[in-house]
Design a protein around this motif. Sequence first.
Motif, PDB file in Angstrom:
ATOM      1  N   SER A 151      32.009 -12.412  53.947  1.00  0.00           N
ATOM      2  CA  SER A 151      31.758 -13.808  54.280  1.00  0.00           C
ATOM      3  C   SER A 151      31.991 -14.074  55.765  1.00  0.00           C
ATOM      4  O   SER A 151      31.156 -14.682  56.437  1.00  0.00           O
ATOM      5  N   ARG A 152      33.127 -13.621  56.287  1.00  0.00           N
ATOM      6  CA  ARG A 152      33.489 -13.906  57.679  1.00  0.00           C
ATOM      7  C   ARG A 152      32.482 -13.309  58.663  1.00  0.00           C
ATOM      8  O   ARG A 152      32.094 -13.951  59.635  1.00  0.00           O
ATOM      9  N   LEU A 153      32.022 -12.093  58.392  1.00  0.00           N
ATOM     10  CA  LEU A 153      31.071 -11.444  59.294  1.00  0.00           C
ATOM     11  C   LEU A 153      29.743 -12.191  59.348  1.00  0.00           C
ATOM     12  O   LEU A 153      29.125 -12.292  60.415  1.00  0.00           O
ATOM     13  N   ARG A 154      29.323 -12.735  58.228  1.00  0.00           N
ATOM     14  CA  ARG A 154      28.070 -13.478  58.216  1.00  0.00           C
ATOM     15  C   ARG A 154      28.196 -14.832  58.929  1.00  0.00           C
ATOM     16  O   ARG A 154      27.252 -15.296  59.569  1.00  0.00           O
TER      17      ARG A 154
ATOM     18  N   VAL B 299      20.934 -20.480  57.566  1.00  0.00           N
ATOM     19  CA  VAL B 299      20.909 -19.645  56.352  1.00  0.00           C
ATOM     20  C   VAL B 299      19.505 -19.651  55.749  1.00  0.00           C
ATOM     21  O   VAL B 299      19.016 -18.613  55.277  1.00  0.00           O
ATOM     22  N   ALA B 300      18.864 -20.809  55.775  1.00  0.00           N
ATOM     23  CA  ALA B 300      17.497 -20.902  55.231  1.00  0.00           C
ATOM     24  C   ALA B 300      16.511 -20.085  56.066  1.00  0.00           C
ATOM     25  O   ALA B 300      15.575 -19.473  55.517  1.00  0.00           O
ATOM     26  N   ARG B 301      16.701 -20.052  57.373  1.00  0.00           N
ATOM     27  CA  ARG B 301      15.781 -19.326  58.257  1.00  0.00           C
ATOM     28  C   ARG B 301      16.064 -17.833  58.279  1.00  0.00           C
ATOM     29  O   ARG B 301      15.147 -17.020  58.448  1.00  0.00           O
TER      30      ARG B 301
ATOM     31  N   ASN C 233      25.651 -16.550  52.287  1.00  0.00           N
ATOM     32  CA  ASN C 233      27.083 -16.350  52.102  1.00  0.00           C
ATOM     33  C   ASN C 233      27.516 -16.917  50.750  1.00  0.00           C
ATOM     34  O   ASN C 233      28.080 -18.015  50.684  1.00  0.00           O
ATOM     35  N   PRO C 234      27.271 -16.189  49.663  1.00  0.00           N
ATOM     36  CA  PRO C 234      27.589 -16.719  48.329  1.00  0.00           C
ATOM     37  C   PRO C 234      29.076 -16.918  48.100  1.00  0.00           C
ATOM     38  O   PRO C 234      29.474 -17.734  47.268  1.00  0.00           O
ATOM     39  N   TYR C 235      29.920 -16.197  48.847  1.00  0.00           N
ATOM     40  CA  TYR C 235      31.373 -16.318  48.645  1.00  0.00           C
ATOM     41  C   TYR C 235      31.840 -17.752  48.905  1.00  0.00           C
ATOM     42  O   TYR C 235      32.680 -18.288  48.199  1.00  0.00           O
ATOM     43  N   ASP C 236      31.272 -18.391  49.952  1.00  0.00           N
ATOM     44  CA  ASP C 236      31.629 -19.766  50.293  1.00  0.00           C
ATOM     45  C   ASP C 236      30.559 -20.764  49.858  1.00  0.00           C
ATOM     46  O   ASP C 236      30.594 -21.926  50.255  1.00  0.00           O
ATOM     47  N   ASN C 237      29.595 -20.307  49.051  1.00  0.00           N
ATOM     48  CA  ASN C 237      28.481 -21.159  48.616  1.00  0.00           C
ATOM     49  C   ASN C 237      27.761 -21.794  49.802  1.00  0.00           C
ATOM     50  O   ASN C 237      27.228 -22.909  49.709  1.00  0.00           O
ATOM     51  N   ASN C 238      27.777 -21.079  50.928  1.00  0.00           N
ATOM     52  CA  ASN C 238      27.107 -21.525  52.152  1.00  0.00           C
ATOM     53  C   ASN C 238      27.618 -22.882  52.660  1.00  0.00           C
ATOM     54  O   ASN C 238      26.920 -23.593  53.370  1.00  0.00           O
ATOM     55  N   VAL C 239      28.855 -23.246  52.262  1.00  0.00           N
ATOM     56  CA  VAL C 239      29.501 -24.454  52.781  1.00  0.00           C
ATOM     57  C   VAL C 239      30.556 -24.007  53.785  1.00  0.00           C
ATOM     58  O   VAL C 239      31.636 -23.556  53.412  1.00  0.00           O
TER      59      VAL C 239
END
Length: 409
Positions: free
Chosen positions: A263-266, A296-298, A304-310
């Motif tokens: 998550s952090r790297l992304r 994320v969309a582009r 990042n599913p770990y944080d649900n992209n929030v």
Amino acid sequence: MGFFNRNHLFRLMLAAIFLVPLVPMYITPALFVPVIIFYLLYTKKNPDAYARMRRSLAEIRKSRFSLALMLLSIWSLVSVVYSGDKAMSLAGAAIYASAFAAFFILKFELNRPFHTKMVLRTYISSVVVVSAYHALQLVYFAFFSPKPFVRTEHTSFIEHGNILACYMLIALFPMVVMAVRTRKRDVKLAVWYAFVSCLITGSIFLTGSRAGMLGVFLGILTLAFYSSRKFLAVLIPASFMLMVVPYSRNRILDIFSYEQNYSRLRIWKAALYMAKEHPILGIGLNSFFHEYPGYVARFPELNNPYDNNVVYHAHNALFNIQAELGIPGMVLLMLMLVAMYISLVRYLGSDKVWKDGLSFYSGFAVSMIVFVFLNLIDNYSLTPKIICTIAILAGVMHGDARNKGMLHF
């Protein structure tokens, strides 16, 4: 003397400083609005105070830290113009503006020895209240409540465990150094500082913050390097307790967690994409949360599913500042950090500093090293309680130096 005088201004400032860690995060910058208004009315009613303010504004350019903090506040406000979320950017700019206002008043107006000592005592008192309440939360849920103590839900007056750990780390090392250096001339006071140090350390570990735990060890190593090798002895029992207690051991081992590192790297990669596309101006202060979903969309590789992209910030202050404030923001941040350490070195090298001030800021120098480390693995560059606290402590130091004739400090 009139109502608008320095004594009332000082009392108002003390109240704001004491309340910084106790009020909700979004209210923190507003604490200094009454102080600013009172200060402006005070300078309007008192010609001498007005003349001092004008001289102070002219003097800012001679102090690198003062100038960098002021320009960062101004650039933050400018970024609101092109930000995609102007409300969030304006809220972020208010943090830097209130921090600069507190610093300015403490440095140029409330800089007498009595002011300096009382501000530090007030700050320490607020730290004690926060850490003591955190300890009472544990005691209550351990012995008097059927519900368990949940570290993420019970973080004293501060909203998040990681922020509480960072806030406490700033206070920890000044208290440790004061406990060590005070013991020969005042044993009771040294015991008090030692007790406060233990209370603060307990609060840091209760948060479960891995960065906070690592920060404690980094600070001890720093103290051992530049102060006394005796501090290394503390690492042995501390390391033993850290790895024997399952709770703390599991938190440390989480550093190697694939999910969290993934998550952090992304998130870092997303910040670099933002910085690459907006190198000069950035995306606007406090706009990472607003812009992140679009990136994320582009770019599917940022998913990042770990944080649900929030994600609210880049989890790295350098990446975050570069993405949001561009090259000018990064230059000002670097200038501010360098100027802070130069100021600390000059202040600690002076024979005009009183003993407790020398001890406190020797510890504060360690705290700032730990603070920089924390910001490499997380982001506290827009945390109101942290930024205002650092500005207050820097203002006290600069004010004391100015009052004692350390020119261009």
